[in-house]
Write a protein that holds these residues in place. Structure first.
Motif, PDB file in Angstrom:
ATOM      1  N   GLN A  39      18.563  -1.392  33.928  1.00 53.61           N
ATOM      2  CA  GLN A  39      17.791  -2.420  34.624  1.00 53.61           C
ATOM      3  C   GLN A  39      16.304  -2.266  34.297  1.00 53.61           C
ATOM      4  O   GLN A  39      15.805  -1.144  34.197  1.00 53.61           O
ATOM      5  CB  GLN A  39      18.006  -2.313  36.132  1.00 53.61           C
ATOM      6  CG  GLN A  39      19.428  -2.622  36.560  1.00 53.61           C
ATOM      7  CD  GLN A  39      19.657  -2.304  38.026  1.00 53.61           C
ATOM      8  OE1 GLN A  39      18.959  -1.506  38.621  1.00 53.61           O
ATOM      9  NE2 GLN A  39      20.673  -2.944  38.603  1.00 53.61           N
ATOM     10  N   LYS A  40      15.606  -3.364  34.125  1.00 56.35           N
ATOM     11  CA  LYS A  40      14.192  -3.319  33.780  1.00 56.35           C
ATOM     12  C   LYS A  40      13.330  -3.685  34.993  1.00 56.35           C
ATOM     13  O   LYS A  40      13.316  -4.820  35.451  1.00 56.35           O
ATOM     14  CB  LYS A  40      13.900  -4.274  32.621  1.00 56.35           C
ATOM     15  CG  LYS A  40      14.589  -3.885  31.320  1.00 56.35           C
ATOM     16  CD  LYS A  40      14.216  -4.836  30.193  1.00 56.35           C
ATOM     17  CE  LYS A  40      14.871  -4.416  28.884  1.00 56.35           C
ATOM     18  NZ  LYS A  40      14.522  -5.338  27.762  1.00 56.35           N
ATOM     19  N   ASN A  41      12.632  -2.687  35.489  1.00 50.49           N
ATOM     20  CA  ASN A  41      11.639  -2.888  36.551  1.00 50.49           C
ATOM     21  C   ASN A  41      12.196  -3.531  37.823  1.00 50.49           C
ATOM     22  O   ASN A  41      11.475  -4.210  38.540  1.00 50.49           O
ATOM     23  CB  ASN A  41      10.470  -3.744  36.039  1.00 50.49           C
ATOM     24  CG  ASN A  41       9.833  -3.166  34.784  1.00 50.49           C
ATOM     25  OD1 ASN A  41       9.638  -1.962  34.691  1.00 50.49           O
ATOM     26  ND2 ASN A  41       9.529  -4.034  33.827  1.00 50.49           N
ATOM     27  N   THR A  42      13.483  -3.320  38.086  1.00 53.05           N
ATOM     28  CA  THR A  42      14.061  -3.906  39.305  1.00 53.05           C
ATOM     29  C   THR A  42      14.572  -2.850  40.282  1.00 53.05           C
ATOM     30  O   THR A  42      14.845  -3.159  41.441  1.00 53.05           O
ATOM     31  CB  THR A  42      15.230  -4.847  38.959  1.00 53.05           C
ATOM     32  OG1 THR A  42      16.256  -4.105  38.273  1.00 53.05           O
ATOM     33  CG2 THR A  42      14.759  -5.999  38.090  1.00 53.05           C
ATOM     34  N   SER A  43      14.686  -1.614  39.824  1.00 52.96           N
ATOM     35  CA  SER A  43      15.250  -0.566  40.678  1.00 52.96           C
ATOM     36  C   SER A  43      14.461  -0.380  41.960  1.00 52.96           C
ATOM     37  O   SER A  43      15.038  -0.297  43.051  1.00 52.96           O
ATOM     38  CB  SER A  43      15.324   0.761  39.910  1.00 52.96           C
ATOM     39  OG  SER A  43      16.292   0.696  38.883  1.00 52.96           O
ATOM     40  N   GLN A  44      13.130  -0.334  41.847  1.00 52.16           N
ATOM     41  CA  GLN A  44      12.312  -0.099  43.036  1.00 52.16           C
ATOM     42  C   GLN A  44      12.431  -1.246  44.030  1.00 52.16           C
ATOM     43  O   GLN A  44      12.430  -1.032  45.249  1.00 52.16           O
ATOM     44  CB  GLN A  44      10.841   0.095  42.644  1.00 52.16           C
ATOM     45  CG  GLN A  44       9.959   0.556  43.801  1.00 52.16           C
ATOM     46  CD  GLN A  44      10.451   1.839  44.432  1.00 52.16           C
ATOM     47  OE1 GLN A  44      10.683   2.847  43.741  1.00 52.16           O
ATOM     48  NE2 GLN A  44      10.644   1.837  45.754  1.00 52.16           N
ATOM     49  N   VAL A  45      12.569  -2.456  43.522  1.00 52.29           N
ATOM     50  CA  VAL A  45      12.738  -3.617  44.404  1.00 52.29           C
ATOM     51  C   VAL A  45      14.017  -3.464  45.217  1.00 52.29           C
ATOM     52  O   VAL A  45      14.046  -3.743  46.421  1.00 52.29           O
ATOM     53  CB  VAL A  45      12.774  -4.925  43.584  1.00 52.29           C
ATOM     54  CG1 VAL A  45      13.113  -6.111  44.492  1.00 52.29           C
ATOM     55  CG2 VAL A  45      11.440  -5.157  42.885  1.00 52.29           C
ATOM     56  N   LYS A  46      15.079  -3.020  44.558  1.00 47.25           N
ATOM     57  CA  LYS A  46      16.370  -2.864  45.237  1.00 47.25           C
ATOM     58  C   LYS A  46      16.339  -1.698  46.221  1.00 47.25           C
ATOM     59  O   LYS A  46      16.948  -1.762  47.296  1.00 47.25           O
ATOM     60  CB  LYS A  46      17.473  -2.675  44.195  1.00 47.25           C
ATOM     61  CG  LYS A  46      17.668  -3.914  43.329  1.00 47.25           C
ATOM     62  CD  LYS A  46      18.727  -3.699  42.275  1.00 47.25           C
ATOM     63  CE  LYS A  46      18.910  -4.968  41.433  1.00 47.25           C
ATOM     64  NZ  LYS A  46      19.956  -4.822  40.400  1.00 47.25           N
ATOM     65  N   ILE A  47      15.631  -0.636  45.853  1.00 44.71           N
ATOM     66  CA  ILE A  47      15.472   0.498  46.762  1.00 44.71           C
ATOM     67  C   ILE A  47      14.726   0.057  48.016  1.00 44.71           C
ATOM     68  O   ILE A  47      15.103   0.401  49.140  1.00 44.71           O
ATOM     69  CB  ILE A  47      14.722   1.652  46.066  1.00 44.71           C
ATOM     70  CG1 ILE A  47      15.600   2.243  44.948  1.00 44.71           C
ATOM     71  CG2 ILE A  47      14.345   2.736  47.069  1.00 44.71           C
ATOM     72  CD1 ILE A  47      14.876   3.220  44.049  1.00 44.71           C
ATOM     73  N   ASP A  48      13.680  -0.722  47.819  1.00 47.52           N
ATOM     74  CA  ASP A  48      12.914  -1.245  48.952  1.00 47.52           C
ATOM     75  C   ASP A  48      13.774  -2.163  49.826  1.00 47.52           C
ATOM     76  O   ASP A  48      13.626  -2.188  51.055  1.00 47.52           O
ATOM     77  CB  ASP A  48      11.682  -2.007  48.465  1.00 47.52           C
ATOM     78  CG  ASP A  48      10.635  -1.085  47.855  1.00 47.52           C
ATOM     79  OD1 ASP A  48      10.681   0.133  48.132  1.00 47.52           O
ATOM     80  OD2 ASP A  48       9.782  -1.577  47.084  1.00 47.52           O
ATOM     81  N   SER A  49      14.689  -2.893  49.192  1.00 53.26           N
ATOM     82  CA  SER A  49      15.588  -3.776  49.940  1.00 53.26           C
ATOM     83  C   SER A  49      16.502  -2.976  50.861  1.00 53.26           C
ATOM     84  O   SER A  49      16.824  -3.424  51.966  1.00 53.26           O
ATOM     85  CB  SER A  49      16.427  -4.625  48.981  1.00 53.26           C
ATOM     86  OG  SER A  49      15.613  -5.526  48.257  1.00 53.26           O
ATOM     87  N   LEU A  50      16.921  -1.786  50.395  1.00 51.72           N
ATOM     88  CA  LEU A  50      17.732  -0.913  51.240  1.00 51.72           C
ATOM     89  C   LEU A  50      16.898  -0.371  52.390  1.00 51.72           C
ATOM     90  O   LEU A  50      17.348  -0.351  53.543  1.00 51.72           O
ATOM     91  CB  LEU A  50      18.289   0.247  50.409  1.00 51.72           C
ATOM     92  CG  LEU A  50      19.119   1.290  51.185  1.00 51.72           C
ATOM     93  CD1 LEU A  50      20.441   0.681  51.635  1.00 51.72           C
ATOM     94  CD2 LEU A  50      19.371   2.535  50.331  1.00 51.72           C
ATOM     95  N   LYS A  51      15.689   0.046  52.078  1.00 55.31           N
ATOM     96  CA  LYS A  51      14.828   0.649  53.105  1.00 55.31           C
ATOM     97  C   LYS A  51      14.426  -0.333  54.193  1.00 55.31           C
ATOM     98  O   LYS A  51      14.335   0.044  55.361  1.00 55.31           O
ATOM     99  CB  LYS A  51      13.580   1.246  52.447  1.00 55.31           C
ATOM    100  CG  LYS A  51      13.864   2.475  51.583  1.00 55.31           C
ATOM    101  CD  LYS A  51      12.589   3.037  50.989  1.00 55.31           C
ATOM    102  CE  LYS A  51      12.858   4.315  50.213  1.00 55.31           C
ATOM    103  NZ  LYS A  51      11.611   4.896  49.640  1.00 55.31           N
ATOM    104  N   ASN A  52      14.188  -1.588  53.816  1.00 54.36           N
ATOM    105  CA  ASN A  52      13.746  -2.558  54.834  1.00 54.36           C
ATOM    106  C   ASN A  52      14.894  -3.346  55.456  1.00 54.36           C
ATOM    107  O   ASN A  52      14.671  -4.254  56.263  1.00 54.36           O
ATOM    108  CB  ASN A  52      12.687  -3.506  54.261  1.00 54.36           C
ATOM    109  CG  ASN A  52      13.211  -4.356  53.103  1.00 54.36           C
ATOM    110  OD1 ASN A  52      14.377  -4.724  53.067  1.00 54.36           O
ATOM    111  ND2 ASN A  52      12.330  -4.666  52.148  1.00 54.36           N
ATOM    112  N   GLY A  53      16.136  -3.017  55.063  1.00 55.24           N
ATOM    113  CA  GLY A  53      17.289  -3.621  55.720  1.00 55.24           C
ATOM    114  C   GLY A  53      17.773  -4.937  55.143  1.00 55.24           C
ATOM    115  O   GLY A  53      18.669  -5.568  55.701  1.00 55.24           O
ATOM    116  N   GLU A  54      17.212  -5.360  54.006  1.00 52.51           N
ATOM    117  CA  GLU A  54      17.688  -6.598  53.378  1.00 52.51           C
ATOM    118  C   GLU A  54      19.096  -6.425  52.833  1.00 52.51           C
ATOM    119  O   GLU A  54      19.872  -7.376  52.784  1.00 52.51           O
ATOM    120  CB  GLU A  54      16.730  -7.010  52.259  1.00 52.51           C
ATOM    121  CG  GLU A  54      15.362  -7.459  52.763  1.00 52.51           C
ATOM    122  CD  GLU A  54      14.431  -7.814  51.625  1.00 52.51           C
ATOM    123  OE1 GLU A  54      14.917  -7.931  50.477  1.00 52.51           O
ATOM    124  OE2 GLU A  54      13.223  -7.990  51.874  1.00 52.51           O
TER     125      GLU A  54
END
Length: 277
Positions: free
Chosen positions: A141-156
């Motif tokens: 994945q290109k530059n999307t991992s952190q976005v998905k990690i943040d989605s887990l952390k904020n409950g999305e």
């Protein structure tokens, strides 16, 4: 290991070197201390239980599924554990087991460790089909991992499937449950996976591990004296029960056939009776 090695190659013989690590071993060459190793000995060690006692870590509950132990041991003996296991892990019975663990235990904010990208994508598909909010992170994945990690952390999303990304350097204290859907030969990797659920967080009293592939039997727990809670996911229990019934029925029919054959093929020769079996 590479960083340590470069440091120890410093030419200044008066340099004193001390290392700090939570996992003093590496996958490729075992422990980093001992004879002919980077460090000669461990001079101080703080056990997990002591850190837990002092309030720096939370305890773990280990739920261990032994249904696949025989399969994994057979694959391990023939080498190529990851590649061979991928075939088994891609079967519906194993994929559904991941969803069943989540649904049966009403898990939230959970990391699932998969064997490879293909395996992870299959798990993602079945979770979404089960109506669960999930995503996946992996190396392609290109530059999307952190976005998905943040989605887990904020409950999305509630579930994040990981393929060799979220082990070292990942910190999410609120994470309280992990599902291990991949076997490993590395104690270091195993402990890194477990460690994700041990961080302290307000309102969190423990972490929970669901080990679908019984790594626990090989490495034990991260804490001394850990006792596993044995379980079998609902779908596995049902399907394995059907398989077991079929095997028992076939064995019974085979035995009855052999007994009948022995009776039917008795022959008298030279005054003796022979049972042909």
């Amino acid at each position: 290991g590479g960083t340590y090695q470069r440091i120890t190659e410093l030419k200044n013989v008066k340099t004193k070197i001390i290392g700090f690590t939570a996992t003093p071993y590496r996958l490729d060459n075992g422990a980093i201390y001992g004879k002919d190793r980077i460090f000669k000995e461990v001079i101080y060690n703080v056990p997990f239980n002591e850190l837990e006692k002092q309030g720096f870590l939370v305890p773990l509950d280990y739920h261990v599924n032994k249904a696949f132990t025989e399969t994994i041991d057979r694959i391990r003996e023939s080498k190529g554990l990851d590649n061979r296991f991928n075939q088994e892990a891609s079967k519906p019975i194993f994929l559904q087991a991941v969803a069943d663990v989540i649904l049966e235990n009403q898990l939230k904010q959970t990391i699932i460790y998969a064997t490879c990208i293909e395996h992870g994508e299959l798990i993602l598909k079945i979770l979404r089909e089960s109506g669960l909010k999930a995503d996946i992170v992996h190396s392609k994945q290109k530059n999307t991992s952190q976005v998905k990690i943040d989605s887990l952390k904020n409950g999305e999303i509630d579930y994040l499937i990981n393929v060799n990304i979220l082990t070292t350097g990942f910190d999410f204290p609120a994470l309280s449950s992990i599902i291990i859907a991949r076997p490993t030969e590395s104690k270091s990797l195993y402990i890194q996976m477990l460690g994700r659920a041990t961080r302290i967080c307000e309102g969190k009293s423990k972490g929970v591990v669901y080990d679908l592939v019984n790594n626990f039997e090989r490495f034990g727990g991260i804490d001394d004296g850990a006792t596993p809670i044995l379980f079998t996911p609902k779908n596995m229990k049902e399907e394995l029960g059907v398989i077991r019934e079929k095997e028992e029925r076939e064995e019974k029919e085979k035995k009855e056939f052999e007994e009948t054959r022995n009776v039917e093929f008795k022959a008298i020769s030279s005054g003796k009776t022979y049972g042909v079996g």
